[in-house]
Scaffold this active site. Structure first.
Site, PDB file in Angstrom:
ATOM      1  N   GLY A  46       0.828  -1.188   0.000  1.00 35.45           N
ATOM      2  CA  GLY A  46       0.000   0.000   0.000  1.00 35.45           C
ATOM      3  C   GLY A  46       0.868   1.246   0.000  1.00 35.45           C
ATOM      4  O   GLY A  46       2.021   1.200   0.456  1.00 35.45           O
ATOM      5  N   GLN A  51       2.965   9.817   1.607  1.00 39.03           N
ATOM      6  CA  GLN A  51       4.312   9.236   1.596  1.00 39.03           C
ATOM      7  C   GLN A  51       5.153   9.698   0.405  1.00 39.03           C
ATOM      8  O   GLN A  51       6.374   9.598   0.436  1.00 39.03           O
ATOM      9  CB  GLN A  51       4.227   7.703   1.563  1.00 39.03           C
ATOM     10  CG  GLN A  51       3.676   7.099   2.828  1.00 39.03           C
ATOM     11  CD  GLN A  51       3.569   5.596   2.701  1.00 39.03           C
ATOM     12  OE1 GLN A  51       2.579   5.097   2.206  1.00 39.03           O
ATOM     13  NE2 GLN A  51       4.593   4.882   3.121  1.00 39.03           N
ATOM     14  N   CYS A  91       6.617  -0.317   7.066  1.00 40.77           N
ATOM     15  CA  CYS A  91       6.181   0.839   6.291  1.00 40.77           C
ATOM     16  C   CYS A  91       7.325   1.295   5.399  1.00 40.77           C
ATOM     17  O   CYS A  91       8.475   1.350   5.845  1.00 40.77           O
ATOM     18  CB  CYS A  91       5.771   1.960   7.243  1.00 40.77           C
ATOM     19  SG  CYS A  91       5.232   3.449   6.400  1.00 40.77           S
ATOM     20  N   LEU A  92       7.007   1.630   4.149  1.00 38.67           N
ATOM     21  CA  LEU A  92       8.041   2.097   3.225  1.00 38.67           C
ATOM     22  C   LEU A  92       8.667   3.410   3.705  1.00 38.67           C
ATOM     23  O   LEU A  92       9.749   3.771   3.272  1.00 38.67           O
ATOM     24  CB  LEU A  92       7.449   2.291   1.823  1.00 38.67           C
ATOM     25  CG  LEU A  92       6.903   1.024   1.143  1.00 38.67           C
ATOM     26  CD1 LEU A  92       6.269   1.375  -0.192  1.00 38.67           C
ATOM     27  CD2 LEU A  92       8.000  -0.008   0.964  1.00 38.67           C
ATOM     28  N   HIS A 133      -3.848   1.340   7.892  1.00 41.23           N
ATOM     29  CA  HIS A 133      -2.490   1.890   7.847  1.00 41.23           C
ATOM     30  C   HIS A 133      -2.440   3.088   6.882  1.00 41.23           C
ATOM     31  O   HIS A 133      -1.864   4.132   7.216  1.00 41.23           O
ATOM     32  CB  HIS A 133      -1.541   0.763   7.400  1.00 41.23           C
ATOM     33  CG  HIS A 133      -0.100   1.116   7.300  1.00 41.23           C
ATOM     34  ND1 HIS A 133       0.869   0.522   8.093  1.00 41.23           N
ATOM     35  CD2 HIS A 133       0.572   1.984   6.498  1.00 41.23           C
ATOM     36  CE1 HIS A 133       2.058   1.009   7.782  1.00 41.23           C
ATOM     37  NE2 HIS A 133       1.908   1.905   6.812  1.00 41.23           N
ATOM     38  N   GLU A 134      -3.062   2.945   5.715  1.00 44.21           N
ATOM     39  CA  GLU A 134      -2.996   4.029   4.723  1.00 44.21           C
ATOM     40  C   GLU A 134      -3.854   5.230   5.147  1.00 44.21           C
ATOM     41  O   GLU A 134      -3.455   6.378   4.943  1.00 44.21           O
ATOM     42  CB  GLU A 134      -3.432   3.524   3.337  1.00 44.21           C
ATOM     43  CG  GLU A 134      -2.630   2.343   2.784  1.00 44.21           C
ATOM     44  CD  GLU A 134      -1.121   2.489   2.888  1.00 44.21           C
ATOM     45  OE1 GLU A 134      -0.618   3.625   2.827  1.00 44.21           O
ATOM     46  OE2 GLU A 134      -0.440   1.455   3.055  1.00 44.21           O
ATOM     47  N   HIS A 137      -1.889   7.277   7.437  1.00 46.70           N
ATOM     48  CA  HIS A 137      -0.939   8.157   6.738  1.00 46.70           C
ATOM     49  C   HIS A 137      -1.613   9.456   6.307  1.00 46.70           C
ATOM     50  O   HIS A 137      -1.050  10.541   6.438  1.00 46.70           O
ATOM     51  CB  HIS A 137      -0.396   7.485   5.474  1.00 46.70           C
ATOM     52  CG  HIS A 137       0.798   6.612   5.704  1.00 46.70           C
ATOM     53  ND1 HIS A 137       1.955   7.071   6.274  1.00 46.70           N
ATOM     54  CD2 HIS A 137       1.019   5.299   5.409  1.00 46.70           C
ATOM     55  CE1 HIS A 137       2.845   6.073   6.324  1.00 46.70           C
ATOM     56  NE2 HIS A 137       2.303   4.992   5.818  1.00 46.70           N
TER      57      HIS A 137
HETATM   58 ZN    ZN Z   1       3.138   3.139   5.669  1.00 42.07          ZN
END
Ligand code: ZN
Length: 166
Positions: A46, A51, A91-92, A133-134, A137
């Site tokens: 995702g 991000q 997480c990226l 999670h998204e 963000h």
């Molecule tokens: Zn993330």
């Protein structure tokens, strides 16, 4: 299409609350294509606009094993959630940190697709975790915010040591 640079914790831009998408145009569709490309290239399931420094309420997701089940949601809104699940998350934007986070096991969400049409989605398990999670963000939150203060401090110290800020 282009790979977009991913903001890395503790970049303060990860704390910006994303704004609602008010209209869908070709520029936005191109940004979403770039988000998919960036997400797949980084082996993420995702990616939220926040991000990649696009502060609009958008996320892309693909939790399939085959990597060909693209889902993009604009203005996501979680209407209902139930159950409890502890899954290990990463997480990226937070390198080398993985930990279990308490999430709802099922979510019912609505939003808009890239044609500007309303969509609804019921998800459970990994997809439900990914959605939560998204959406976090887009609200300027990271999964590590759900961890204990001690764990957060440890992650911050590790990140600062390994990653000089640019
Ligand atoms: Zn993330």
């Amino acid at each position: 299409m282009a790979l977009l640079p991913i903001l890395k914790y503790p970049d303060p831009r990860l704390r910006i609350k994303a704004q609602p998408v008010t209209h869908v145009d070709d520029a936005l569709r191109r940004s979403v294509e770039d988000m998919y490309e960036t997400m797949y290239a980084s082996k993420g399931v995702g990616l939220a606009g926040t991000q990649v420094n696009i502060h609009l309420r958008i996320f892309t997701m693909d939790v399939s094993a085959s990597g060909n089940e693209r889902i993009c949601v604009l203005n996501p809104e979680i209407l209902h959630q139930e159950g409890v699940l502890y899954e290990s998350e990463g997480c990226l934007s937070v390198l080398n940190a993985y930990d279990k986070v308490k999430r709802a096991q099922k979510v019912h969400m609505r939003g808009m697709d890239l044609d500007g049409k309303p969509i609804e989605l019921k998800a459970e398990g990994l997809m439900a975790v990914c959605i939560q999670h998204e959406v976090d963000h887009l609200n300027g939150m990271l999964f590590i915010d759900h961890l204990s203060r001690l764990k957060q401090d440890r992650i911050r110290k590790k990140t600062e040591k390994n990653q000089p800020r640019d």
